[in-house]
Design an enzyme around this catalytic site. Structure first.
Site, PDB file in Angstrom:
ATOM      1  N   HIS A 174      32.167  25.443 -10.607  1.00  0.00           N
ATOM      2  CA  HIS A 174      32.460  26.660 -11.274  1.00  0.00           C
ATOM      3  C   HIS A 174      33.856  27.107 -11.040  1.00  0.00           C
ATOM      4  O   HIS A 174      34.618  26.420 -10.282  1.00  0.00           O
ATOM      5  CB  HIS A 174      31.504  27.699 -10.725  1.00  0.00           C
TER       6      HIS A 174
ATOM      7  N   HIS B 167      25.998  30.390 -10.449  1.00  0.00           N
ATOM      8  CA  HIS B 167      26.970  30.585 -11.484  1.00  0.00           C
ATOM      9  C   HIS B 167      27.845  29.266 -11.762  1.00  0.00           C
ATOM     10  O   HIS B 167      27.816  28.377 -11.276  1.00  0.00           O
ATOM     11  CB  HIS B 167      28.169  31.653 -10.880  1.00  0.00           C
TER      12      HIS B 167
ATOM     13  N   HIS C 102      40.120  30.373  -8.406  1.00  0.00           N
ATOM     14  CA  HIS C 102      39.984  28.989  -7.745  1.00  0.00           C
ATOM     15  C   HIS C 102      38.944  28.200  -8.892  1.00  0.00           C
ATOM     16  O   HIS C 102      38.273  28.683  -9.738  1.00  0.00           O
ATOM     17  CB  HIS C 102      39.256  29.182  -6.636  1.00  0.00           C
TER      18      HIS C 102
ATOM     19  N   HIS D 106      29.228  33.613   1.235  1.00  0.00           N
ATOM     20  CA  HIS D 106      29.111  34.606   0.394  1.00  0.00           C
ATOM     21  C   HIS D 106      27.880  35.597   0.242  1.00  0.00           C
ATOM     22  O   HIS D 106      26.658  34.921   0.298  1.00  0.00           O
ATOM     23  CB  HIS D 106      29.225  34.159  -0.876  1.00  0.00           C
TER      24      HIS D 106
ATOM     25  N   TYR E  95      37.886  28.370   1.388  1.00  0.00           N
ATOM     26  CA  TYR E  95      38.836  28.152   0.302  1.00  0.00           C
ATOM     27  C   TYR E  95      40.204  27.588   0.893  1.00  0.00           C
ATOM     28  O   TYR E  95      40.752  28.052   1.964  1.00  0.00           O
ATOM     29  CB  TYR E  95      39.156  29.877   0.065  1.00  0.00           C
TER      30      TYR E  95
ATOM     31  N   GLU F  56      38.097  25.768  -3.932  1.00  0.00           N
ATOM     32  CA  GLU F  56      37.083  26.014  -2.935  1.00  0.00           C
ATOM     33  C   GLU F  56      36.008  25.007  -3.035  1.00  0.00           C
ATOM     34  O   GLU F  56      35.993  24.239  -3.844  1.00  0.00           O
ATOM     35  CB  GLU F  56      36.142  27.134  -3.711  1.00  0.00           C
TER      36      GLU F  56
HETATM   37 FE    FE Z   1      33.546  30.503  -6.141  1.00  0.00          FE
END
Ligand code: FE
Length: 308
Positions: free
Chosen positions: A153, A200, A215, A247, A256, A266
């Site tokens: 993503h 996502h 990112h 997260h 990251y 990431e």
């Molecule tokens: Fe991300």
């Protein structure tokens, strides 16, 4: 077939300051496989598990950043249909001919309201993951470095978040999976969106700095591999931004770090499966810390301010 239309993030062209130093980083530390180099000096790479010719294109430039974001669509008919849907919505499109990128068919390119250049394509040479399609084995040998399994993503920033969100929902068939509300409790400060059943495929963050990238993320198979990524990045003296951590948003685990040119990357693991009948999760402004960094519940300054 349930999954049609836009299938996934398919490729992204990243600007780097020094090609050979970057090839070394992206192949030996990140662990991508180099698949080509074109007449203009761009270098093409993919993860070990991706089947299409490339997902990352490195281009020499005098500043870091991302030139464009490519998404694969189901087939040629879908490409033509989405092109006409975009134009009907008021978005200007341009056809980039076959052969402009190695091993890639015609692309439909357009600028989204946050200023980013996106493109859709239906055809890219399939070179496989070395395992074949008949009685395949389950492990790919001789993997190097972090060795993620796919480009997963993007998180990108821009001013007209509402415009890009609406375009992705109304024309490209994306669903919002999570959002962070601004202090007013009504405006989207950030949205996480999917075209598939991942948590996502792209996230937009409201930011005065349009056409910027926070990112590009790569999927790794396990938390253990994510810890290995952290150990390797530390051993190789790569610049780690933050992590490993979890997260709240997507429930994914993450680290990251920066490539040698300062592009943030990431490696990501986990996240839930999304289905189109699911309501998006909403995070309120006062809980933004736990939304982003679930354990410490605090954001760090560099994570908020550095974009390319
Ligand atoms: Fe991300």
């Amino acid at each position: 077939m349930a999954l049609t239309g836009v299938l996934r993030p398919g490729h992204t062209q990243i600007r780097v300051l020094d090609i050979e130093q970057s090839v070394d980083f992206y192949t030996n530390i990140l662990g991508l496989v180099q698949t080509g180099r074109d007449a203009s000096g761009r270098v093409y790479m993919k993860t070990c598990d991706e089947r299409d010719h490339h997902s990352i294109i490195l281009k020499k430039a005098d500043r870091p950043g991302t030139d464009f974001y490519g998404m694969k669509v189901l087939d040629r008919k879908t490409l033509d249909m989405l092109d006409s849907d975009l134009r009907a919505y008021g978005i200007a499109t341009e056809r980039v001919p076959t052969g402009d990128l190695l091993a890639t068919g015609e692309r439909v390119r357009f600028e989204v309201p946050t200023g980013h250049l996106f493109e859709l394509y239906a055809e890219k040479e399939e070179i496989g993951d070395t395992l074949g399609y008949v009685n395949p084995d389950v492990i790919i040998e001789d993997r190097k470095g972090i060795s993620p399994i796919r480009l997963d993503h993007w998180q990108i920033h821009g001013k007209d978040l509402d415009g890009s969100r609406n375009l992705f929902v109304d024309v490209l068939g994306f669903n919002v999976t999570e959002r962070i509300l601004a202090e007013d409790g009504a405006t989207d400060m950030a949205v996480w969106m999917t075209c598939s059943n991942k948590a996502h495929d792209v996230a937009f963050v409201r930011d005065e700095r349009s056409d910027t990238s926070h990112h590009a993320a790569f999927l790794v198979e396990s938390w253990e591999k994510l810890l290995y990524a952290a150990d390797l990045l530390a051993k190789k003296r790569a610049r780690i931004d933050i992590g490993p951590l979890r997260h709240g948003i997507t429930r994914g685990t993450t680290i990251y770090f920066f490539d040698p040119s300062g592009n943030r990357l990431e490696t990501f693991c986990g996240g839930y499966n999304f289905y189109p009948d699911m309501k998006p999760y909403t995070w309120t402004f006062d809980e933004i810390g736990s939304a982003v960094f679930y354990h410490t519940r605090e954001l760090n300054e560099r994570f908020l301010t550095v974009v390319t």
